[in-house]
Motif scaffolding. Structure first.
Motif, short mmCIF file in Angstrom:
data_model
loop_
_atom_site.label_atom_id
_atom_site.label_comp_id
_atom_site.label_asym_id
_atom_site.label_seq_id
_atom_site.Cartn_x
_atom_site.Cartn_y
_atom_site.Cartn_z
N LYS A 263 -53.10 -72.66 99.97
CA LYS A 263 -52.70 -74.03 100.33
C LYS A 263 -53.59 -75.05 99.61
O LYS A 263 -53.11 -76.07 99.08
N ASP A 266 -52.59 -75.27 95.98
CA ASP A 266 -51.38 -76.08 95.79
C ASP A 266 -51.68 -77.58 95.85
O ASP A 266 -51.11 -78.37 95.10
N LYS A 269 -53.55 -78.56 92.62
CA LYS A 269 -52.94 -78.15 91.35
C LYS A 269 -52.61 -79.34 90.45
O LYS A 269 -52.74 -79.26 89.22
N ARG A 383 -43.37 -67.88 95.85
CA ARG A 383 -44.68 -67.71 95.21
C ARG A 383 -44.82 -66.27 94.73
O ARG A 383 -44.49 -65.33 95.45
#
Length: 623
Positions: A263, A266, A269, A383
């Motif tokens: 998490k 992400d 990112k 994913r």
């Protein structure tokens, strides 16, 4: 065929048995003559059909009159079973196994009784039982273990001392009485058991056991051991607890940490520095390495227990998910039941409890739980991630000693040194017989062990020795080199083929190729259960039709007294000069329905020799 009333009665036996009702009228069912024809059609192809009993009789000479005589003696209560002829056959461990060979008439009576018992008991036998049952085999037992025995922790392996020889007759009769309410039928079974055996022309009474080699013995043993199946069903209901294992806390902690890191990855990112993203990926990888050896469920969950069981004849294993102490309790309960209720003794040397990761020998395979550390890539929640490919699955493996032992027994060469040798015992055989012998040997072994994990790679060493021994035997026979013989037989596709000439015709005889073998679940289910069953049923139906037609297949006579002439195998008639042998060989049949005159002349060697036209007419009569 069977009258409609008899068919309805036979079909009703299974339903009555499932309802728990005691069944009578079984002895009267044995009056139907077609039932005996079906019995003969069932057993006439067995290897022991032409093996003589103590009175010298075999199944040769089967006839309506022979059946009438047996039925008459049974009705009058004057039929007496002959003692079985005791012989010994070698076992794999060097010891010898006793076999009892019944007389020809006794085989027929036993088959009729077996047929009736099968219709009563087959519907109520448990799915855990696989030995000596229609559409079941060693492979179905092994497939059940491979498919259903997941996450086992302990394997309870128990060996019954001399199971077939120690079946208590009184207990067996009490078990039969639970479902059968026919005193004459039960008395007939007891007289079978008490017939005794003859060894060295000395009579020995039988006070326990069912003779190994008897037609009815396998189903009687299954009926006896069905009590064990029912007992373990009760243990199963008592032992099994919990719907699902609780999660392993250590596994869950690492999984949650990986989720948090993913998490965070992400979120960073789009804006995070590459160095920070690389650090998170490194942490995720480290967490994955720590989690990989851990089970997802808690293996010590006291609220989750499972018991599984599989039996093939007297060979059985029990799988336990639970503590070792619980596995010991299960073993003691089963041992006590076998000793007190069935009067069996357990071999302490051959019985024990092993961790499921250790190898346990069952039906010639080594079974053990395998937990794979190999990971495969997959997609979850959009994913890319990795998961374990195998988790505590039961594997079937080929024991090395089985491979080396088979190689040594067949004379292929030195298994350890990988050095093939020729077989002197086949040097006087024809080339075709040499190839057929080798093909039959390796095909049977490969078919049986084809269920094993990585079967082809495990069998490759044996296959190399088999191939080398075959080529060396042919080369030695023709006094040429191995290289020249291999070059002569090699085909464009990379295989090997022998061209067999028979008269003005020739046909190819292919060498068995391991690379063409395709092991798989469906393949073995078809081989063991469906295909052979259909073929056998067709052969039986065809033979019964010939018996009912009552026409001599040699001279064409349609009235009088008829008997079946039977040979041990087709090799007996393969190269015969007599017309009757040529007739059987061209039809590929071990049986020939003859009038009494032709059958008597055949055995005296004075059967008239016919010309080719008459032979073809006789062949057309055989349909």
């Amino acid at each position: 065929m069977l009258p409609a009333t008899t068919i309805r009665r036979l079909d009703a036996l299974g339903e009555l048995s499932k309802q728990g009702k005691r069944i009578n009228g079984l002895f009267r069912l044995m009056d139907n003559q077609v039932l005996w024809m079906q019995a003969y059609a069932k057993i006439h192809k067995n290897k022991g059909a032409m093996t003589k009993g103590v009175d010298g009789s075999t199944l040769d000479g089967f006839s309506d009159e022979r059946v009438h005589n047996i039925i008459g003696l049974l009705k009058q209560g004057r039929y007496r079973f002959q003692p079985a002829r005791r012989v010994y056959i070698p076992k794999a461990n060097g010891k010898k196994r006793p076999l009892g060979i019944p007389s020809g008439d006794d085989k027929l009576v036993q088959e009729v009784v077996r047929n009736i018992l099968e219709r009563i008991y087959e519907p109520v036998f448990r799915n855990s039982s696989h030995g000596f049952r229609p559409r079941r085999s060693c492979h179905t037992a092994l497939q059940r273990i491979r498919e259903q025995w997941t996450s086992m922790k302990w394997i309870v392996d128990m060996d019954i001392k001399g199971c077939f020889d120690n079946i208590d007759h009184d207990i067996l009769m009490r078990i039969l009485e639970k479902r059968i309410d026919d005193k004459r039928f039960l008395k007939l079974i007891r007289s079978m058991l008490k017939a005794g055996y003859l060894e060295g022309w000395s009579y020995h009474a039988t006070y326990s056991g069912t003779p190994q080699g008897g037609v009815v013995s396998p189903i009687l043993a299954n009926i006896y051991l069905h009590e064990l199946d029912l007992f373990i069903d009760g243990l199963w209901a008592e032992f099994n607890t919990g719907k699902k294992r609780r999660d392993n806390p250590a596994y869950s902690r690492i999984s949650w940490k990986i989720q948090r890191l993913l998490k965070k990855y992400d979120q960073l990112k789009a804006t995070g520095a590459p160095e920070e993203l690389e650090e998170i990926k490194k942490q995720i990888k480290e967490c994955g390495s720590k989690r990989r050896p851990l089970p997802a469920g808690d293996p010590m969950d006291a609220n989750y227990r499972r018991l599984t069981y599989c039996r093939y004849a007297d060979d059985f294993v029990i799988g336990v998910i639970g503590s070792k102490a619980e596995a010991v309790q299960v073993m003691e309960k089963v041992k006590t039941f076998l000793q007190t209720e069935l009067h069996f003794q357990i071999s302490a040397e051959k019985s024990g409890i092993r961790h499921a990761r250790e190898k346990t020998r069952f039906l010639g395979y080594d079974i053990a739980v395998y937990t794979g550390n190999k990971v495969v890539r997959t997609v979850r929640s959009n994913r890319h991630t990795t998961v374990k490919s195998v988790s505590e699955r039961m594997q079937l493996n080929i024991p090395k000693e089985k491979l080396s032992g088979f190689c040594q027994r067949k004379g292929y060469g030195n298994y350890e040194a990988l050095f093939p040798v020729n077989r002197k015992d086949l040097l006087r055989s024809s080339d075709a017989d040499v190839v057929r012998t080798y093909n039959a040997e390796i095909r049977g072994f490969v078919n049986y062990y084809g269920l094993a994990n990585m079967a082809k790679s495990r069998l490759a060493r044996l296959y190399y020795l088999w191939w080398g021994s075959l080529i060396k035997t042919l080369a030695r026979k023709h006094k040429t080199s191995v290289a020249k013989m291999a070059k002569k037989l090699k085909t464009a596709s990379g295989g090997y083929r022998l061209t067999v000439r028979q008269g003005n015709k020739s046909y190819p005889l292919e060498f068995f190729r391991l690379k063409d073998f395709e092991p798989g679940l469906l393949r073995y289910r078809e081989v063991d259960e469906q295909s052979n069953a259909r073929q056998t049923a067709s052969i039986q139906s065809e033979l019964v039709s010939r018996l009912m037609e009552r026409r001599c297949e040699y001279c064409g006579r349609e009235k009088g007294y008829f008997e079946v002439h039977q040979v041990r195998n087709l090799k007996v008639v393969q190269n015969g000069d007599e017309r009757w042998k040529q007739l059987m060989w061209r039809k590929q049949r071990k049986t020939l329905l003859l009038c009494i005159e032709c059958h008597d002349r055949l055995h005296r060697g004075v059967l008239p020799e016919w010309n080719i036209t008459q032979l073809k007419e006789a062949e057309s009569r055989m349909r």
